[in-house]
Design a protein around this motif. Structure first.
Motif, short mmCIF file in Angstrom:
data_model
loop_
_atom_site.label_atom_id
_atom_site.label_comp_id
_atom_site.label_asym_id
_atom_site.label_seq_id
_atom_site.Cartn_x
_atom_site.Cartn_y
_atom_site.Cartn_z
N ALA A 90 0.86 -1.18 0.00
CA ALA A 90 0.00 0.00 0.00
C ALA A 90 0.89 1.23 0.00
O ALA A 90 1.95 1.25 0.63
N GLY A 91 0.46 2.27 -0.70
CA GLY A 91 1.25 3.49 -0.83
C GLY A 91 1.93 3.51 -2.19
O GLY A 91 2.25 2.46 -2.76
N GLN A 92 2.13 4.70 -2.71
CA GLN A 92 2.64 4.83 -4.07
C GLN A 92 4.01 4.21 -4.26
O GLN A 92 4.23 3.42 -5.17
N SER A 93 4.97 4.52 -3.40
CA SER A 93 6.33 4.00 -3.60
C SER A 93 6.38 2.49 -3.40
O SER A 93 7.06 1.78 -4.14
N ARG A 94 5.65 1.96 -2.41
CA ARG A 94 5.65 0.51 -2.19
C ARG A 94 4.93 -0.23 -3.31
O ARG A 94 5.34 -1.31 -3.72
N ALA A 95 3.84 0.35 -3.80
CA ALA A 95 3.12 -0.29 -4.90
C ALA A 95 3.98 -0.33 -6.16
O ALA A 95 4.02 -1.35 -6.87
N LEU A 96 4.68 0.76 -6.46
CA LEU A 96 5.56 0.77 -7.62
C LEU A 96 6.69 -0.24 -7.48
O LEU A 96 7.07 -0.92 -8.45
N ALA A 97 7.23 -0.37 -6.26
CA ALA A 97 8.29 -1.35 -6.03
C ALA A 97 7.75 -2.78 -6.20
O ALA A 97 8.44 -3.65 -6.76
N LEU A 98 6.52 -3.03 -5.77
CA LEU A 98 5.93 -4.36 -5.92
C LEU A 98 5.66 -4.67 -7.40
O LEU A 98 5.85 -5.80 -7.84
N ILE A 99 5.27 -3.67 -8.17
CA ILE A 99 5.05 -3.88 -9.60
C ILE A 99 6.36 -4.29 -10.27
O ILE A 99 6.40 -5.26 -11.05
N ASP A 100 7.45 -3.60 -9.96
CA ASP A 100 8.76 -3.97 -10.51
C ASP A 100 9.17 -5.37 -10.08
O ASP A 100 9.71 -6.16 -10.86
N ASP A 101 8.91 -5.70 -8.80
CA ASP A 101 9.25 -7.02 -8.28
C ASP A 101 8.42 -8.11 -8.96
O ASP A 101 8.91 -9.21 -9.23
#
Length: 117
Positions: free
Chosen positions: A87-98
């Motif tokens: 949850a949260g913009q930076s964590r969501a973007l990191a999960l998408i990359d992962d």
């Protein structure tokens, strides 16, 4: 209170004059065969809806970006057992990359790429 006459509820139904639109029209070539489709309308055979090609979803990435003032979220799921949420913009973007990286490394996904070809 006024009394108006009501139409009868039961009785004979009057048949319409002329041919019914539900009945096929006779063919125009004179051979007596019934015409099934209208002229100029292509007929096609639809594919079998119960056909199963064996493909199954193996990995999902669900992204929820509701709008202003609400934090976006993402969930990465794979049939190998991976189930991550951020949850949260930076964590969501990191999960998408992962998730993208996981799709190239997961043994269940890598072994299935050649099966479709």
């Amino acid at each position: 209170m006024s009394t108006r006459p009501h139409p009868p509820l039961e009785g004979p139904t009057l048949a319409p004059a002329g041919p019914s639109s539900a009945e096929p029209a006779p063919a125009t070539d004179g051979n007596g065969a019934l015409k099934v489709a209208a002229e100029g309308v292509p007929s096609s055979v639809r594919p079998n809806p119960s056909f199963d090609d064996g493909r199954r979803p193996v990995a999902w990435l669900h992204i929820n970006a509701p709008g202003r003032g609400v934090a976006p979220s993402a969930r990465s799921w794979c049939s190998c057992g991976r189930d991550l949420f951020a949850a949260g913009q930076s964590r969501a973007l990191a999960l998408i990359d992962d998730h993208v990286r996981h799709r190239t490394l997961c043994p269940q996904l890598v072994s299935q790429e050649g099966k479709a070809a």
